[in-house]
Design a protein around this motif. Structure first.
Motif, mmCIF file in Angstrom:
data_model
loop_
_atom_site.group_PDB
_atom_site.id
_atom_site.type_symbol
_atom_site.label_atom_id
_atom_site.label_comp_id
_atom_site.label_asym_id
_atom_site.label_seq_id
_atom_site.Cartn_x
_atom_site.Cartn_y
_atom_site.Cartn_z
ATOM 1 N N THR A 81 16.427 36.935 72.558
ATOM 2 C CA THR A 81 15.431 37.585 71.709
ATOM 3 C C THR A 81 14.598 36.538 70.973
ATOM 4 N N ASN A 82 15.259 35.480 70.518
ATOM 5 C CA ASN A 82 14.567 34.430 69.774
ATOM 6 C C ASN A 82 15.055 33.048 70.216
ATOM 7 N N ASP A 94 14.338 44.470 70.150
ATOM 8 C CA ASP A 94 12.964 44.008 70.356
ATOM 9 C C ASP A 94 12.408 44.685 71.603
ATOM 10 N N HIS A 118 19.520 27.987 62.988
ATOM 11 C CA HIS A 118 19.149 28.469 64.322
ATOM 12 C C HIS A 118 18.616 27.331 65.202
ATOM 13 N N ARG A 133 6.737 27.542 64.283
ATOM 14 C CA ARG A 133 8.149 27.915 64.227
ATOM 15 C C ARG A 133 8.817 27.107 63.128
ATOM 16 N N ASP A 135 6.030 30.319 59.896
ATOM 17 C CA ASP A 135 6.880 30.770 61.006
ATOM 18 C C ASP A 135 6.249 31.994 61.652
ATOM 19 N N LYS A 139 5.767 32.539 64.614
ATOM 20 C CA LYS A 139 6.471 32.941 65.847
ATOM 21 C C LYS A 139 7.617 33.907 65.570
ATOM 22 N N ALA A 140 7.928 34.147 64.303
ATOM 23 C CA ALA A 140 8.952 35.140 63.963
ATOM 24 C C ALA A 140 8.334 36.526 64.112
ATOM 25 N N THR A 141 8.258 36.997 65.334
ATOM 26 C CA THR A 141 7.555 38.246 65.636
ATOM 27 C C THR A 141 8.467 39.466 65.636
ATOM 28 N N ASN A 142 9.741 39.290 65.252
ATOM 29 C CA ASN A 142 10.663 40.419 65.185
ATOM 30 C C ASN A 142 11.672 40.169 64.061
ATOM 31 N N HIS A 177 14.907 39.770 63.956
ATOM 32 C CA HIS A 177 15.948 38.773 64.214
ATOM 33 C C HIS A 177 15.422 37.369 63.955
ATOM 34 N N ALA A 178 14.214 37.075 64.415
ATOM 35 C CA ALA A 178 13.620 35.756 64.195
ATOM 36 C C ALA A 178 13.343 35.525 62.711
#
Length: 524
Positions: free
Chosen positions: A148-149, A220, A319, A354, A369, A371-374, A376-377
């Motif tokens: 997912t990430n 996601d 992470h 990111r 960040d 790129k944190a499109t959801n 969980h990220a």
């Protein structure tokens, strides 16, 4: 179509396992004309197939691509929103194969029609695997990465490690270079680090990677797959037919179960990665060192040092350590040495958007960040800082924010909402973080209680202007020791052209803020 015709088509497709196979005259419909669709159509035309391309887009770029494809021998290119929903004929006959771009859902009318007619559907990755073997050209080994990430970070770490070992390697797939462009390279590669989305995995069946990993699994793209179960099932396909090692996340049991249920090659191992002390057959961390207890002979009672965590960089959230451990396991399975792993991490550049430090002034750290499109990220970002003024919101893709907000509420000093409709996130904040001030980037202050209606109706429509307002609101709240984190937990397409555009808008706004403050200090 009768059963004998379907059987004949399937038999022919089974013979198409190399560039040198007989692709001539194969009737193929290709969906999409962006980077992926263009590379697919170009490849098939070069192979001698008869190709018709259909695409909803009809802008200048699409028309330019269409002109090029016609020149290289594509039979027809059909552009326009209405035309892309109908399965066209190829040379007056029904297609024998459809090769689809990742953006087309399985329920798309064209794909549904192909499935109803019994026409096989491939993705670009399946085609790439089948055509990569060609006389006189080096055939690359594949290392495959999904999750997912963290996919892009891990894939580029693998690329850096492989290149550091002196191998001709490139990151490809759902990242930068289309996979078909990589496999058609005249010189050929030793290894491909292949990032795979669930969209690509859904349409793949023949891949046989040396090593593979599903980094993590969280909700996601439910809108594309139809359910979380279907999304997870497509992620699990990463492990099928793996030759040497399936790498799983020891901190998420779901990925280990995927490995247990996968049909792999004889002798393939299961190897875990963790950000803690590794058990036998794992890569993990001991006292700030990345260590290997999987690929050494004495793994039962010792570990081999691979690199210092600090080799990755100055700001190394948990992470990112996990990504490095996964990348190390993937390349060790291929045969790289500990020295190669360390060199790759030292040379690695995490790239933009990111957990990217943008500025540090007056004790306040500004982090991009995008790129944190959801959720969980975003959770991974939020967990790295405390206290946080969180800039978030955007296109939710049908996900739920309750778990994210519940887990991270204690870290939140305030939340600034962006996005055309961030009402779902606002509602979660109201339920699970009612004491956290929530501010809409339109300038509507909601006090100590989130106001979903205010968040859903920003007064500004321009994304850059909304971001500038969000940065100004965050700056008015931030004091020494705070972190302002732009980790939207949402897609960007409601107000920006991409997550990169959104991230750049944030960085530009922060830069202008810093310049304004510096100018004010000089005047005073």
């Amino acid at each position: 179509m009768d059963c004998s015709t379907v059987s004949t088509q399937e038999n022919r497709l089974e013979t198409l396992r190399s560039w040198d196979a007989d692709w001539s005259g194969l009737r193929v419909v290709v969906t999409g004309i962006s980077k992926t669709g263009f590379s697919v159509a170009d490849t098939l035309a070069e192979l001698g197939a008869r190709v018709v391309v259909v695409a909803a887009s009809d802008d200048d770029e699409a028309r330019a691509h269409a002109d090029t494809l016609r020149i290289v021998g594509v039979a027809d290119v059909i552009l326009g929103a209405g035309t892309s929903t109908v399965l066209p004929l190829v040379d007056g006959e029904q297609a024998e194969l459809v090769v689809t771009s990742p953006g087309f859902r399985p329920s798309h009318p064209l794909l549904a029609a192909a499935a109803e007619a019994g026409i096989p559907i491939w993705g670009d990755v399946e085609l790439a695997w089948r055509v990569q073997t060609k006389s006189g050209r080096k055939t690359a080994q594949w290392i495959t990465i999904t999750g997912t990430n963290g996919k892009t970070t891990t894939t580029t770490m693998v690329e850096s490690m492989l290149q550091g070992a002196g191998l001709r390697a490139i990151a490809a797939g759902n990242i930068g270079t289309p996979i078909l462009d990589a496999v058609r390279d005249p010189e050929g590669y030793d290894v491909l680090a292949v990032e795979l989305s669930t969209f690509q995995l859904h349409w793949s069946e023949s891949l046989e990677p040396v090593s593979s990993v599903c980094l993590n699994l969280a909700e996601d793209h439910v809108d594309w797959h139809g359910s979380f179960a279907a999304y997870a099932a497509d992620k699990a396909k990463i492990y099928e037919n793996t030759q040497v090692a399936c790498i799983y996340n020891a901190e998420q049991i779901e990925t280990e179960r995927m490995v247990e249920e996968a049909d792999v090659k004889e002798g393939c191992r299961a190897v875990g990665f963790t950000t803690g002390i590794p058990a036998v057959s794992m890569v993990g961390v001991v006292e700030g060192m990345l260590v290997d207890r999987a690929f050494i002979h004495e793994r039962k009672d010792s570990a081999a040092e691979l690199a210092k965590v600090s080799d990755i960089g100055d700001l190394v959230p948990r992470h990112l350590v996990a990504n490095a451990a996964a990348a190390a396991a993937l390349v060790l399975a291929y045969g790289l040495s500990p020295a190669d792993v360390q060199k790759g991490l030292v040379n690695y550049h995490n790239g933009e958007h990111r957990i990217q430090p943008v500025a540090s002034a007056d004790g306040v750290l500004w982090i991009n960040d995008s790129k944190a499109t959801n959720p969980h990220a975003a959770a991974a970002s939020l967990a790295a800082f405390n206290p946080v003024i969180w800039i978030a919101g955007g296109l939710s893709k049908g996900v739920d924010y309750d778990e994210l907000v519940k887990a991270q509420a204690a870290r939140l000093k305030a939340v600034v909402l962006i996005g055309v409709d961030s009402s779902t996130l606002a509602a979660s904040l109201a339920r699970h973080a009612p004491k956290v001030p929530v501010i809409a980037a339109s300038g509507v202050h909601t006090g100590n209680k989130a106001d979903p209606q205010a968040a859903a109706n920003p007064t500004l429509s321009d994304g850059d202007a909304i971001m500038a307002r969000a940065v100004a609101e965050a700056a008015s709240l931030a004091v020494d020791g705070d972190t302002v984190l732009m980790a939207p937990a949402s897609a960007s397409m409601d107000q920006f052209s991409s997550y990169a555009h959104r991230g750049q808008a944030f960085m530009d706004a922060v830069r202008k803020l810093m310049e304004s403050r510096a100018s004010a200090d000089k005047e005073s």
